[in-house]
Design a protein around this motif. Structure first.
Motif, short mmCIF file in Angstrom:
data_model
loop_
_atom_site.label_atom_id
_atom_site.label_comp_id
_atom_site.label_asym_id
_atom_site.label_seq_id
_atom_site.Cartn_x
_atom_site.Cartn_y
_atom_site.Cartn_z
N ALA A 1 -2.73 -11.39 13.85
CA ALA A 1 -3.38 -10.27 15.46
C ALA A 1 -3.55 -8.96 14.36
N ASN A 2 -5.10 -7.91 14.83
CA ASN A 2 -4.95 -7.05 13.76
C ASN A 2 -3.48 -5.83 12.92
N GLY A 3 -4.17 -6.20 11.62
CA GLY A 3 -2.99 -5.61 11.15
C GLY A 3 -2.08 -6.23 10.16
N GLY B 1 -2.20 -8.44 7.44
CA GLY B 1 -2.28 -8.20 6.70
C GLY B 1 -3.12 -9.91 6.55
N TYR C 1 1.32 -1.43 -0.12
CA TYR C 1 -0.16 0.52 0.05
C TYR C 1 0.82 1.38 -0.08
N ILE D 1 3.98 1.06 2.33
CA ILE D 1 3.51 0.21 3.27
C ILE D 1 3.84 -1.20 2.69
N ALA E 1 2.39 -4.61 2.82
CA ALA E 1 2.43 -5.41 3.79
C ALA E 1 2.13 -6.78 3.76
N THR F 1 -5.93 -8.49 4.03
CA THR F 1 -5.22 -8.46 2.71
C THR F 1 -4.72 -9.24 1.58
N1 ATP Z 1 -5.94 0.43 2.01
C1 ATP Z 1 -4.77 0.70 2.93
N2 ATP Z 1 -4.05 1.86 2.78
C2 ATP Z 1 -3.07 1.48 3.23
N3 ATP Z 1 -2.85 0.69 3.69
C3 ATP Z 1 -3.24 -0.75 4.48
C4 ATP Z 1 -4.51 -0.17 3.40
N4 ATP Z 1 -5.30 -1.98 4.13
C5 ATP Z 1 -4.76 -2.32 5.24
N5 ATP Z 1 -4.00 -1.30 5.29
C6 ATP Z 1 -2.31 -1.80 5.94
O1 ATP Z 1 -1.73 -2.82 5.77
C7 ATP Z 1 -2.01 -3.25 6.65
C8 ATP Z 1 -2.45 -4.94 7.03
O2 ATP Z 1 -3.78 -4.84 7.12
P1 ATP Z 1 -4.65 -5.56 6.84
O3 ATP Z 1 -6.26 -5.19 6.99
O4 ATP Z 1 -4.99 -6.75 5.72
O5 ATP Z 1 -5.06 -6.80 8.33
P2 ATP Z 1 -6.33 -7.61 9.03
O6 ATP Z 1 -4.44 -8.75 9.38
O7 ATP Z 1 -6.83 -8.03 7.90
O8 ATP Z 1 -6.25 -6.85 10.21
P3 ATP Z 1 -7.77 -7.41 10.75
O9 ATP Z 1 -7.35 -8.08 12.16
O10 ATP Z 1 -7.61 -5.67 11.16
O11 ATP Z 1 -8.80 -6.86 10.13
C9 ATP Z 1 -1.97 -2.98 8.38
O12 ATP Z 1 -0.77 -2.83 8.34
C10 ATP Z 1 -3.32 -2.15 7.36
O13 ATP Z 1 -2.48 -1.24 8.51
#
Ligand code: ATP
Ligand code: MG
Length: 236
Positions: free
Chosen positions: A36-38, A40, A12, A15, A17, A43
């Motif tokens: 955990a949260n974030g 990926g 992103y 970043i 990811a 994604t």
């Molecule tokens: N549209 C975006 N623009 C910029 N960064 C993003 C975007 N979407 C996700 N990220 C970043 O990419 C990383 C992975 O995010 P992702 O949503 O895939 O995590 P997740 O494991 O699904 O988290 P959660 O458990 O909170 O749903 C995080 O650091 C997030 O901040």
């Protein structure tokens, strides 16, 4: 392998990811990604479904290279995603939401109608609420609708993004019973969950994801008994 993701990288902006991620799912398996949260998780699912671009890497599905395929083509190829937060169309009826699930699939009206009947058998509550606006359903019922909508495209692979999120314990159990039933019916599932305990109890295998990287993989049983996993994800 039904699904094979090889050396996937997703960015992103600046970043990074998803970092050189390789995972695979065999036909009939339920595979879980925990993190955990974030970490990926979303994604990964979005890039498999073609909803966000891949920077590099390859995705194979039924031995077909789908890396560059557009989202609706990927649906046609047999992958359906149940998005995080369900995303049902709150102003449309339950039935209209289901019909949207097969919108991009080329099939006869009769077959689509049969699929609706099968979904109503699996989720009797959706039949009862067929004409009701989806926004009036409870969170758990909306999750069932989101799963039903995905099943309308008769997927070979179902991607589930945190189906238990925000649900009461009873509904969490109900949703996981649904996942078990789908598994028993031979549907292949890639499940993303923060609720590692319950997810590892329905999955065959799992991957642990930390900041865009797989740090561990194994059978669900192995991970349930893994000391690091216990401390980090199972509240031990
Ligand atoms: N549209 C975006 N623009 C910029 N960064 C993003 C975007 N979407 C996700 N990220 C970043 O990419 C990383 C992975 O995010 P992702 O949503 O895939 O995590 P997740 O494991 O699904 O988290 P959660 O458990 O909170 O749903 C995080 O650091 C997030 O901040
Ligand atoms: Mg997410």
């Amino acid at each position: 392998m039904l699904l094979e993701v090889k050396n996937l990288n997703v960015y992103y902006g600046h970043i990074h990811a998803i970092k050189d991620l390789s995972i695979s799912v065999k036909e009939g398996e339920t595979v879980c990604l925990i993190g955990a949260n974030g970490a990926g998780k979303t994604t990964i699912l979005q890039s498999i479904s073609g909803l966000i671009p891949k920077h590099s890497g390859e995705v194979f599905f039924t031995d077909q290279d789908i890396t560059q395929m557009k989202g609706h083509k990927i649906t046609q190829a047999g992958i359906a995603q149940v998005p995080e937060g369900r995303r049902v169309f709150t102003n449309l009826s339950v039935l209209d939401n289901l019909n949207l699930g097969s919108y991009s699939i080329q099939d006869s009206v009769e077959n689509k109608q049969k699929e609706i009947e099968r979904i109503y058998q699996r989720f009797p509550i959706l039949k009862e609420r067929s004409g009701q606006r989806a926004g009036t359903l409870s969170g758990g019922e909306q999750q069932m609708l989101a799963i039903g909508r995905a099943l309308m495209s008769r997927p070979k692979l179902l991607l589930l993004d945190e189906p238990s999120m925000g649900l009461s314990p009873i509904y969490v159990q109900k949703i996981f019973d649904v996942i078990k039933n789908l598994h028993d019916d031979g549907v292949t599932i890639l499940l993303v969950e923060q609720n590692a305990n319950i997810a590892l109890n329905v999955a065959d295998r799992a991957y642990v994801l930390e900041t865009g990287k797989i740090v561990k993989e194994g059978t669900a049983k192995q991970l349930l008994n893994d000391p690091d996993v216990k401390v980090a994800y199972l509240g031990a």
